[in-house]
Design an enzyme around this catalytic site. Structure first.
Site, PDB file in Angstrom:
ATOM      1  N   LYS A 100      22.971  11.732  22.095  1.00  0.00           N
ATOM      2  CA  LYS A 100      24.318  11.784  22.027  1.00  0.00           C
ATOM      3  C   LYS A 100      25.010  10.226  21.926  1.00  0.00           C
ATOM      4  O   LYS A 100      24.093   9.362  22.485  1.00  0.00           O
ATOM      5  CB  LYS A 100      24.934  12.306  23.264  1.00  0.00           C
ATOM      6  CG  LYS A 100      26.480  12.932  22.889  1.00  0.00           C
ATOM      7  CD  LYS A 100      26.345  14.294  22.556  1.00  0.00           C
ATOM      8  CE  LYS A 100      27.697  14.769  22.605  1.00  0.00           C
ATOM      9  NZ  LYS A 100      27.394  16.243  21.912  1.00  0.00           N
TER      10      LYS A 100
HETATM   11  N1  GLU Z   1      28.568  17.672  18.691  1.00  0.00           N
HETATM   12  C1  GLU Z   1      28.125  18.850  18.206  1.00  0.00           C
HETATM   13  C2  GLU Z   1      27.593  19.526  19.768  1.00  0.00           C
HETATM   14  O1  GLU Z   1      27.784  19.042  20.702  1.00  0.00           O
HETATM   15  C3  GLU Z   1      27.174  18.695  17.167  1.00  0.00           C
HETATM   16  C4  GLU Z   1      26.070  18.123  17.447  1.00  0.00           C
HETATM   17  C5  GLU Z   1      25.058  18.199  16.107  1.00  0.00           C
HETATM   18  O2  GLU Z   1      25.585  18.773  14.946  1.00  0.00           O
HETATM   19  O3  GLU Z   1      24.308  17.206  15.974  1.00  0.00           O
HETATM   20  O4  GLU Z   1      26.680  20.618  19.563  1.00  0.00           O
END
Ligand code: GLU
Length: 419
Positions: free
Chosen positions: A107
């Site tokens: 993240k």
């Molecule tokens: N931000 C989204 C989540 O928390 C998508 C993450 C992604 O597609 O890599 O799942």
């Protein structure tokens, strides 16, 4: 949510699974997974249109890459902390393992308020992030995507910044997902998380012998996830009676026409004043009489303080970490059925995986193909978690966490230990 709470919550959820796995795996192996593998703090210094250099902090956290390159979105918010990003990266590890995509968890966070930036300044901040985080972003290392405060256009700028820095027209392989379709994005990615939420709700209703037409729904949040989840549930025949955004909520006990509401929202930038609806507060929305509550805004919305007043029978966690561990215990006693975030909102990362494979293989998928694969995957994984929860006599969150942590431990054991 404060860093301490969000990370504490993620660690507590992990610990609840880890104690049940102590006999199967080495204690040290479980200890490794309790913390992120790598946390990087970056300093961005974009020159914005006010003529000044702005110093902006950013974080990239890679929790665990045992199953594959770390995957997870970029959160842009003035309050995001390295603790939050660590918690979210950890949740991505479990989410990817549970939904069965070959990714680990990562993240990013950019400490900046996107609502105060012009379009051009936001693009400048995103490009500055791309340049500074370049060493961390790679199809085999970490692949970002949108999260709260970032969107499809931003992912397009990241792809452009990276391909430019390489002197190429495009990138070789997938460096970022959730891009505009014209730049190698995939149709249906924008709606994927909300559609996934809807699919898990339908499965949950099915286990209870209920039809979508018999249930009322309240949705907290009208961003990418909340708006799509509300629309999809409406499309399936549920009566969506309440919806909120950052400025408050609206209620119509006879059901809101969510298709018309989406148009209204685009024109007015607000839910307030929508025909036939009454204004209520965001707090009232969470506690209103309804069958299904979809928290699809920020984290830590259902806490020990309000959990007892929640009336919904099903909570479908569209957001990451909307329910605190203390609230979990209260809701369990009340018999509330929770579809945990790592299952409920995994549709986004699943379709990111389709985008990744499409770009790697230089293929193209249609929206129908994407939807069909998403639908099948969400339904089978829901059943898998549900059956496991019955078999082991644990709740849905514990079942999802147990399955996910076990999968990651198996991958680590299969890799063997590095010195
Ligand atoms: N931000 C989204 C989540 O928390 C998508 C993450 C992604 O597609 O890599 O799942």
């Amino acid at each position: 949510m404060s860093a301490k709470n969000m990370l504490d919550n993620a660690i507590e959820n992990f610990n609840n699974a880890a104690v049940l796995l102590e006999k199967e795996y080495d204690k040290e192996l479980l200890d490794i997974l309790r913390h992120p593998g790598e946390r990087t703090e970056l300093q961005l210094s974009p020159l914005l249109s006010d003529g000044k250099i702005h110093i902006i902090k950013a974080f990239v956290v890679k929790h665990c890459g045992a199953i594959g390159p770390c995957k997870g979105g970029i959160r842009m918010s003035p309050n995001v902390t390295v603790g939050d990003v660590s918690a979210l990266a950890m949740e991505m590890t479990w989410k990817c393992a549970l939904i069965g995509v070959p990714f680990g968890g990562g993240k990013s966070g950019i400490v900046c308020d996107p609502t105060t930036l012009s379009k051009l300044d936001k693009q400048t901040v995103i490009r500055s992030f791309s340049r500074n985080a370049h060493n961390h972003i790679h199809p085999l290392i970490y692949v970002p995507a949108p999260d709260m405060g970032t969107n499809e256009a931003d992912m397009g700028y990241i792809k452009d910044a990276i391909s430019h820095s390489m002197g190429n027209a495009t990138t070789q392989g997938c460096y970022v997902t959730g891009k505009p379709v014209i730049l190698g994005g995939i149709p249906g990615r924008r709606e994927a998380t909300g559609r996934g939420v809807m699919l898990t709700v339908l499965e949950a209703l099915d286990t209870m012998g209920k039809s979508p037409k018999d249930v009322t729904v309240a949705v907290q949040g009208f961003g990418n996830v909340g708006a799509a989840a509300a629309f999809e549930l409406f499309r399936m025949g549920c009566k969506v009676i309440g919806i909120s955004d950052v400025n408050g909520a609206i209620l119509n006990r006879n059901g809101l026409d969510v298709a018309a509401l989406q148009k209204y929202y685009l024109e007015h930038g607000s839910l307030q004043g929508f025909a036939g609806s009454k204004s209520i507060s965001g707090g009232e929305l969470l506690e209103m009489e309804c069958d299904v509550l979809v928290p699809a805004a920020s984290g830590n919305q259902i806490t020990a303080e309000n959990a007892d007043r929640i009336k919904a029978r099903i909570i479908a966690e569209g957001a990451n970490g909307p329910t605190s561990s203390d609230a979990d215990r209260i809701l369990e006693k009340k018999g509330v059925f929770i579809i945990p975030d790592i299952l409920c909102n995994a549709g986004g990362v699943f379709v990111s995986y389709l985008e990744y494979t499409q770009e790697t293989q230089q293929e193209q998928m249609t929206e129908e193909e994407v939807y069909e694969r998403l639908s099948k995957r969400m339904r089978t994984r829901f059943r898998h978690v549900y059956d496991f929860s019955r078999e082991r006599g644990v709740n849905m969150r514990q079942a999802a966490m147990l399955l996910a942590v076990k999968t990651v431990c198996d991958a680590k054991v299969a890799r063997g230990y590095l010195p």
